[in-house]
Design an enzyme around this catalytic site. Sequence first.
Site, short mmCIF file in Angstrom:
data_model
loop_
_atom_site.label_atom_id
_atom_site.label_comp_id
_atom_site.label_asym_id
_atom_site.label_seq_id
_atom_site.Cartn_x
_atom_site.Cartn_y
_atom_site.Cartn_z
N GLU A 56 -4.75 2.26 -4.38
CA GLU A 56 -3.18 2.13 -4.05
C GLU A 56 -2.67 0.90 -3.54
OE1 GLU A 56 -4.71 4.48 -0.34
OE2 GLU A 56 -5.35 3.82 -2.50
N ASP A 93 0.96 -1.19 -0.02
CA ASP A 93 0.00 -0.09 -0.02
C ASP A 93 1.02 1.32 -0.19
OD1 ASP A 93 -2.90 0.87 0.60
OD2 ASP A 93 -1.41 2.19 1.61
N ASP A 107 -2.70 9.31 -10.89
CA ASP A 107 -2.43 8.20 -11.76
C ASP A 107 -1.13 8.01 -12.52
OD1 ASP A 107 -5.33 7.50 -11.62
OD2 ASP A 107 -5.79 8.83 -13.43
N HIS A 110 -5.77 14.05 -9.31
CA HIS A 110 -6.20 12.61 -9.37
C HIS A 110 -5.12 12.23 -10.59
CE1 HIS A 110 -9.15 11.48 -6.66
NE2 HIS A 110 -9.61 12.72 -6.94
N ASN A 138 -3.16 12.73 -4.17
CA ASN A 138 -4.34 13.19 -4.64
C ASN A 138 -4.80 14.32 -4.58
OD1 ASN A 138 -4.54 11.03 -6.88
ND2 ASN A 138 -5.69 9.70 -5.20
#
Length: 360
Positions: free
Chosen positions: A279, A236, A253, A249, A244
């Site tokens: 994630e 994680d 990405d 966002h 973010n």
Amino acid sequence: MIKSIVNNFTLLTAFLFFGNILWSKFASRDWIRNPLKDLMTGLVLGGLGIMLMFYNFPVEETVSVDFREFAIMISVFIGGWVSGLVTVLLIIISEFIFFQNNIANYPLWVGGLADAVAFILSCLIIRRNELSLSRWLWTLGLTLLMSSAIYHLMFNNQNFITLSRFVICYSIVGMFIYIMLKYLQNSAESLRIMHEAANRDFLTGFYNSRAFEVTLDQKIASSDRYQRPFSLMIMDIDYFKKVNDTYGHEAGDAVLSQFAEVLRSAFRQRDQISRWGGEEFVAIVEDGDSSQARAIAERVRRTVENTVFTLKDGTRLHVTVSIGCSTYPDTGRELLLEVADKRLYSAKEGGRNQVGVDRE
């Protein structure tokens, strides 16, 4: 003759179509090794060759032919020389057993010679699982030339009409088989692409959670069969929400995409990585006990920590990852994910950028 040719066409069509369906299921079984697949392919296509010999047809009163050579060509295309060798041996043996009293004016060794030459030509020209029109035509043409030469030498027959019938029939059936194989190959490729698209994450290219569940079940079955442990890792990205919220966002990405590349370089090629969601990522470490899993996880953690992630606007970031590990069969199937998840949260509660493993 027309009726026999139609029977051959029907037999070949049905065999190729239904055989392709069965082969796609058979070949997907991971417990079946390639040598066994090649052997089974040779046996099945040898059976096709035998059936084609039963459906031979006359080109003149004393001369009958069949299309057994196509079974050999198909066998080499699907299973390589091993499969082709099994097919040609099965055809030759069956010819001496079942057809020695059924063929007038036709020495049995002539058919065996023709089969052997067809096998050699197929091995030299046709490439396994690569269907090329030019290579198929070369094999078809040379096999046809060989058959015609044997026909003239053995029967001393110069009947142009008889030879023309044979050439036309052989050529039509040969091209028909090529078209069928090409269609089936294209259909299989289309299905493979759709299957991949349904089971892969579009952003990272890793398998998605649905595909991971299937892979995990297969890996557990394989581990039980061969008594080889494997380890599971849940990874994680730390404070990913902050990325973010701060950069948007699109930037998130970009980080996920680059993170996936880091994982590809940090894990071994035989390890299997999937995106679990958001994630979170999961990896199955092949043949890895808990100590090996810890070493690999530490390498992944350090690699991520030392990597610079670059956003579209040129902003450079550093991120870290927390990892939880569990090992099968030390941990049972029902608790494998749960234990790895607990180790992950233990690593996060301990300050993140850490690796949690099974307790010794």
